[in-house]
Design an enzyme around this catalytic site. Structure first.
Site, mmCIF file in Angstrom:
data_model
loop_
_atom_site.group_PDB
_atom_site.id
_atom_site.type_symbol
_atom_site.label_atom_id
_atom_site.label_comp_id
_atom_site.label_asym_id
_atom_site.label_seq_id
_atom_site.Cartn_x
_atom_site.Cartn_y
_atom_site.Cartn_z
ATOM 1 N N GLY A 114 0.776 -1.245 0.000
ATOM 2 C CA GLY A 114 0.000 0.000 0.000
ATOM 3 C C GLY A 114 0.802 1.287 0.000
ATOM 4 O O GLY A 114 0.303 2.333 0.415
ATOM 5 N N ASN A 138 1.793 3.071 -2.621
ATOM 6 C CA ASN A 138 1.197 4.028 -3.573
ATOM 7 C C ASN A 138 -0.082 4.630 -3.004
ATOM 8 O O ASN A 138 -0.333 5.828 -3.151
ATOM 9 C CB ASN A 138 0.934 3.354 -4.919
ATOM 10 C CG ASN A 138 2.167 3.332 -5.795
ATOM 11 O OD1 ASN A 138 2.607 4.373 -6.282
ATOM 12 N ND2 ASN A 138 2.749 2.152 -5.968
ATOM 13 N N ARG A 173 -15.180 -14.109 -11.747
ATOM 14 C CA ARG A 173 -14.507 -12.802 -11.630
ATOM 15 C C ARG A 173 -15.541 -11.672 -11.623
ATOM 16 O O ARG A 173 -15.459 -10.728 -10.842
ATOM 17 C CB ARG A 173 -13.538 -12.633 -12.801
ATOM 18 C CG ARG A 173 -12.680 -11.397 -12.717
ATOM 19 C CD ARG A 173 -11.642 -11.352 -13.811
ATOM 20 N NE ARG A 173 -10.727 -12.479 -13.787
ATOM 21 C CZ ARG A 173 -9.735 -12.640 -12.905
ATOM 22 N NH1 ARG A 173 -9.539 -11.727 -11.973
ATOM 23 N NH2 ARG A 173 -8.955 -13.684 -12.952
ATOM 24 N N MET A 176 -3.581 -6.818 -7.137
ATOM 25 C CA MET A 176 -3.065 -7.856 -8.024
ATOM 26 C C MET A 176 -4.158 -8.780 -8.551
ATOM 27 O O MET A 176 -4.081 -9.993 -8.425
ATOM 28 C CB MET A 176 -1.968 -8.654 -7.289
ATOM 29 C CG MET A 176 -0.755 -7.815 -6.979
ATOM 30 S SD MET A 176 -0.227 -6.806 -8.391
ATOM 31 C CE MET A 176 1.520 -6.698 -8.108
ATOM 32 N N ARG A 177 -5.163 -8.159 -9.127
ATOM 33 C CA ARG A 177 -6.232 -8.945 -9.762
ATOM 34 C C ARG A 177 -6.589 -8.301 -11.095
ATOM 35 O O ARG A 177 -6.480 -7.084 -11.246
ATOM 36 C CB ARG A 177 -7.495 -8.949 -8.878
ATOM 37 C CG ARG A 177 -7.437 -9.868 -7.695
ATOM 38 C CD ARG A 177 -8.765 -9.831 -6.948
ATOM 39 N NE ARG A 177 -9.898 -10.210 -7.786
ATOM 40 C CZ ARG A 177 -10.301 -11.454 -7.979
ATOM 41 N NH1 ARG A 177 -9.672 -12.445 -7.399
ATOM 42 N NH2 ARG A 177 -11.340 -11.701 -8.754
ATOM 43 N N ILE A 178 -7.025 -9.154 -12.006
ATOM 44 C CA ILE A 178 -7.505 -8.627 -13.287
ATOM 45 C C ILE A 178 -8.949 -8.188 -13.085
ATOM 46 O O ILE A 178 -9.729 -8.851 -12.385
ATOM 47 C CB ILE A 178 -7.378 -9.705 -14.382
ATOM 48 C CG1 ILE A 178 -5.889 -9.964 -14.663
ATOM 49 C CG2 ILE A 178 -8.100 -9.289 -15.660
ATOM 50 C CD1 ILE A 178 -5.613 -11.173 -15.501
ATOM 51 N N ASN A 231 -4.664 2.890 -12.973
ATOM 52 C CA ASN A 231 -3.724 1.922 -12.412
ATOM 53 C C ASN A 231 -2.306 2.458 -12.535
ATOM 54 O O ASN A 231 -2.024 3.277 -13.411
ATOM 55 C CB ASN A 231 -3.843 0.606 -13.208
ATOM 56 C CG ASN A 231 -2.901 -0.469 -12.705
ATOM 57 O OD1 ASN A 231 -2.750 -0.669 -11.492
ATOM 58 N ND2 ASN A 231 -2.240 -1.168 -13.615
ATOM 59 N N HIS A 286 1.605 1.081 -13.081
ATOM 60 C CA HIS A 286 2.344 -0.108 -13.491
ATOM 61 C C HIS A 286 3.843 0.207 -13.474
ATOM 62 O O HIS A 286 4.255 1.245 -13.983
ATOM 63 C CB HIS A 286 1.899 -0.533 -14.901
ATOM 64 C CG HIS A 286 2.574 -1.785 -15.351
ATOM 65 N ND1 HIS A 286 2.202 -3.025 -14.898
ATOM 66 C CD2 HIS A 286 3.631 -1.982 -16.169
ATOM 67 C CE1 HIS A 286 2.999 -3.933 -15.430
ATOM 68 N NE2 HIS A 286 3.870 -3.330 -16.214
ATOM 69 N N ASP A 334 -3.039 -4.152 -18.807
ATOM 70 C CA ASP A 334 -2.116 -3.003 -18.843
ATOM 71 C C ASP A 334 -2.104 -2.297 -20.197
ATOM 72 O O ASP A 334 -1.049 -1.889 -20.700
ATOM 73 C CB ASP A 334 -0.681 -3.453 -18.471
ATOM 74 C CG ASP A 334 -0.609 -4.053 -17.082
ATOM 75 O OD1 ASP A 334 -1.347 -3.589 -16.195
ATOM 76 O OD2 ASP A 334 0.179 -4.992 -16.872
HETATM 77 C C1 GAR Z 1 3.899 -1.182 -7.246
HETATM 78 O O1 GAR Z 1 5.231 -1.217 -7.677
HETATM 79 C C2 GAR Z 1 2.957 -1.192 -8.428
HETATM 80 O O2 GAR Z 1 3.430 -0.465 -9.514
HETATM 81 C C3 GAR Z 1 2.898 -2.656 -8.750
HETATM 82 O O3 GAR Z 1 2.838 -3.287 -7.496
HETATM 83 C C4 GAR Z 1 3.525 -2.484 -6.530
HETATM 84 C C5 GAR Z 1 2.593 -2.249 -5.374
HETATM 85 O O4 GAR Z 1 3.258 -1.588 -4.337
HETATM 86 N N1 GAR Z 1 1.760 -2.973 -9.558
HETATM 87 C C6 GAR Z 1 1.792 -3.885 -10.515
HETATM 88 O O5 GAR Z 1 2.774 -4.578 -10.775
HETATM 89 C C7 GAR Z 1 0.506 -4.019 -11.313
HETATM 90 N N2 GAR Z 1 0.696 -4.832 -12.459
HETATM 91 P P1 GAR Z 1 2.463 -0.805 -3.219
HETATM 92 O O6 GAR Z 1 1.430 -1.790 -2.644
HETATM 93 O O7 GAR Z 1 3.492 -0.468 -2.194
HETATM 94 O O8 GAR Z 1 1.807 0.389 -3.829
#
Ligand code: GAR
Length: 205
Positions: A12, A14, A66, A95-97, A112, A114, A150
């Site tokens: 979490g 971000n 889903r 982390m889900r589609i 989102n 990435h 993505d």
């Molecule tokens: C981040 O690096 C984000 O960009 C990535 O997961 C991490 C989550 O970190 N997302 C993906 O790879 C999506 N495909 P966080 O929980 O500390 O924000």
């Protein structure tokens, strides 16, 4: 004011950077709810400590499809006022589609982050993919979510140079710093209605 829902699965960081920017009164949006698909996501505690409502819609052991799972998430979002009319949904390490039904209902209202310069290195382990490929630059991308993986229209990107001797960990760390900078900026632009989508392009006014 718009209502913000943030979807997480883990750390979490971000989410935290977005919530901090809102608290500093930088972003005109109300943080309505943080939803995790995992009950033990670290980010839930952070959200709670920042005074934001938290909810868990557990995905493990969920017997339905889903689309049915997403229906539950949409119900929670609506209960907190994060509606297709008045809401923004941020995926922050969720982390889900997302199902086509969810994407359609919240069209151009789900964004989102990435950890790569899309369209390079979509999917999982993007930093590892960039290193294995021998790329000299990678970075991060904030984009609208569409039905693909993505693939939605890009809002912002930041470039990170890959150094000789970088490991997945060191590169991820430098990319994450940029993620924390551009994600709140993108949310701010959305909240101020400065983003228009035109086909694959976004126009920032
Ligand atoms: C981040 O690096 C984000 O960009 C990535 O997961 C991490 C989550 O970190 N997302 C993906 O790879 C999506 N495909 P966080 O929980 O500390 O924000």
């Amino acid at each position: 004011m718009l209502n913000l829902g943030i979807l997480i699965s883990g750390r979490g960081s971000n989410m935290e950077s977005i919530l901090r920017s809102i608290k500093r009164k930088k972003i005109p949006i109300r943080p309505a709810v943080v939803i995790s698909n995992k009950p033990d996501a670290k980010g839930l505690k952070i959200a709670e400590s920042m005074g934001v409502s938290i909810e868990v819609v557990e995905s493990k052991g969920f017997a339905g499809s889903r689309a049915e799972y997403d229906k539950r998430v949409m119900k929670v979002l609506s209960e907190y006022g994060v509606t297709p009319k008045n809401g923004l949904v941020c995926l922050a390490g969720f982390m889900r589609i997302i199902s086509p039904e969810f994407v359609k209902r919240y069209k151009n209202r789900i964004i989102n982050i990435h950890p790569a310069l899309l369209p390079s290195f979509p999917g999982l382990d993007s930093q590892k993919q960039a290193l294995a490929y021998g790329a000299k630059y990678s970075g991060c991308t904030v984009h609208f979510v569409d039905a693909g993986m993505d693939t939605g229209p890009i809002i912002m990107q930041a470039v990170v140079r890959i150094k000789e001797g970088d490991t997945e960990e060191s590169l991820s760390k430098r990319i994450l710093r940029e993620e924390h900078r551009i994600y709140p900026e993108a949310v701010n632009l959305f909240a101020r209605k400065k983003i228009t989508v035109s086909g694959r392009r976004t126009i920032i006014s």
